[in-house]
Scaffold this active site. Structure first.
Site, PDB file in Angstrom:
ATOM      1  N   ARG A  10       0.861  -1.174   0.000  1.00 47.60           N
ATOM      2  CA  ARG A  10       0.000   0.000   0.000  1.00 47.60           C
ATOM      3  C   ARG A  10       0.901   1.229   0.000  1.00 47.60           C
ATOM      4  O   ARG A  10       1.943   1.254   0.661  1.00 47.60           O
ATOM      5  CB  ARG A  10      -0.883   0.015   1.250  1.00 47.60           C
ATOM      6  N   HIS A  11       0.507   2.258  -0.732  1.00 46.91           N
ATOM      7  CA  HIS A  11       1.281   3.507  -0.758  1.00 46.91           C
ATOM      8  C   HIS A  11       1.515   4.022   0.663  1.00 46.91           C
ATOM      9  O   HIS A  11       0.760   3.707   1.592  1.00 46.91           O
ATOM     10  CB  HIS A  11       0.544   4.564  -1.577  1.00 46.91           C
ATOM     11  N   ARG A  64       0.423   9.034  -5.186  1.00 48.37           N
ATOM     12  CA  ARG A  64       0.891   8.470  -3.921  1.00 48.37           C
ATOM     13  C   ARG A  64       1.459   7.068  -4.102  1.00 48.37           C
ATOM     14  O   ARG A  64       2.407   6.683  -3.412  1.00 48.37           O
ATOM     15  CB  ARG A  64      -0.223   8.498  -2.873  1.00 48.37           C
ATOM     16  N   GLU A  91      -7.206   3.067  -6.749  1.00 52.94           N
ATOM     17  CA  GLU A  91      -8.049   2.816  -5.577  1.00 52.94           C
ATOM     18  C   GLU A  91      -9.520   2.740  -5.968  1.00 52.94           C
ATOM     19  O   GLU A  91      -9.940   3.305  -6.992  1.00 52.94           O
ATOM     20  CB  GLU A  91      -7.834   3.927  -4.547  1.00 52.94           C
ATOM     21  N   HIS A 154      -3.238   0.463  -3.415  1.00 53.17           N
ATOM     22  CA  HIS A 154      -4.045   1.142  -2.407  1.00 53.17           C
ATOM     23  C   HIS A 154      -4.716   0.136  -1.477  1.00 53.17           C
ATOM     24  O   HIS A 154      -4.828  -1.050  -1.808  1.00 53.17           O
ATOM     25  CB  HIS A 154      -5.096   2.007  -3.101  1.00 53.17           C
TER      26      HIS A 154
END
Length: 196
Positions: A10-11, A64, A91, A154
């Site tokens: 995940r970022h 991101r 996302e 995400h």
């Protein structure tokens, strides 16, 4: 599914994460902690993979996630921008709810939030998409991956992949906390979470 390993990341944190705002398709940059978390994941990838050089690298094109991947690759001594971006790894869209916090939404639209709480996998926020809809596009992206690969994406994407690739029940997957700075290694129908 082939025997490939998927290293899900995940970022790193953004200011909207910190504030509890739903980001969805909004392009919010990493904050200072987020950049540190991105660097930490490189060490985890190196430890879990044994050799990060032959791995594939693909990310959501949202800033991101792409920024997390560039930092991760730089920490591994790889060219920061030499990775594939795939729109299907964006996302889940929260539609008109994006930018809001859950407490705001519970005050402003309690009926819709209650409907989502009753069936979070299939509920479609106003102008957005459900986890079920997200899974269809994400699985199409994963089907195009033929080798052991680092996927920077995400929280919602990680949740649907833990369901689809590791058998996590839908109800559990929608509530699964997805940590920033962690790597979720999915292999042989199971997963493990590792941190620096």
């Amino acid at each position: 599914m082939s025997k490939r390993r998927i290293f899900l990341v995940r970022h790193g944190e953004t200011d909207w994460n910190l504030a509890g705002r739903l980001q969805g398709s909004h392009d919010i940059p990493l904050n200072d902690l987020g950049r540190e978390q991105a660097a930490q994941t490189a060490r985890v990838i190196e430890r879990l993979s044994g050799d990060p050089l032959p791995l594939g690298y693909v990310a959501s094109p949202l800033g991101r996630a792409a920024q997390t991947m560039a930092i991760l690759r730089s920490e591994l001594g790889l060219p920061p921008d030499s990775f594939r971006r795939d729109d299907r790894l964006k996302e889940v869209s929260f539609g008109r709810w994006e930018g809001s916090t859950w407490p705001d939404l519970r005050r402003r639209d309690p009926v819709s939030v209650a409907a989502r709480d009753a069936d979070p996998w299939n509920y479609v926020p106003p102008g957005g998409e459900s986890y079920a809809m997200l899974m269809a596009r994400v699985l199409a992206a994963i089907a195009d991956i033929a080798q052991d690969t680092v996927v920077v994406t995400h929280g919602g994407v990680v949740r649907v992949l833990l369901h689809a690739l590791a058998g996590m029940p839908e109800a559990q997957a929608t509530e699964q906390p997805v940590r920033q700075g962690a790597v979720y290694l999915v292999e042989n129908g199971a997963f493990e979470m590792a941190m620096a």
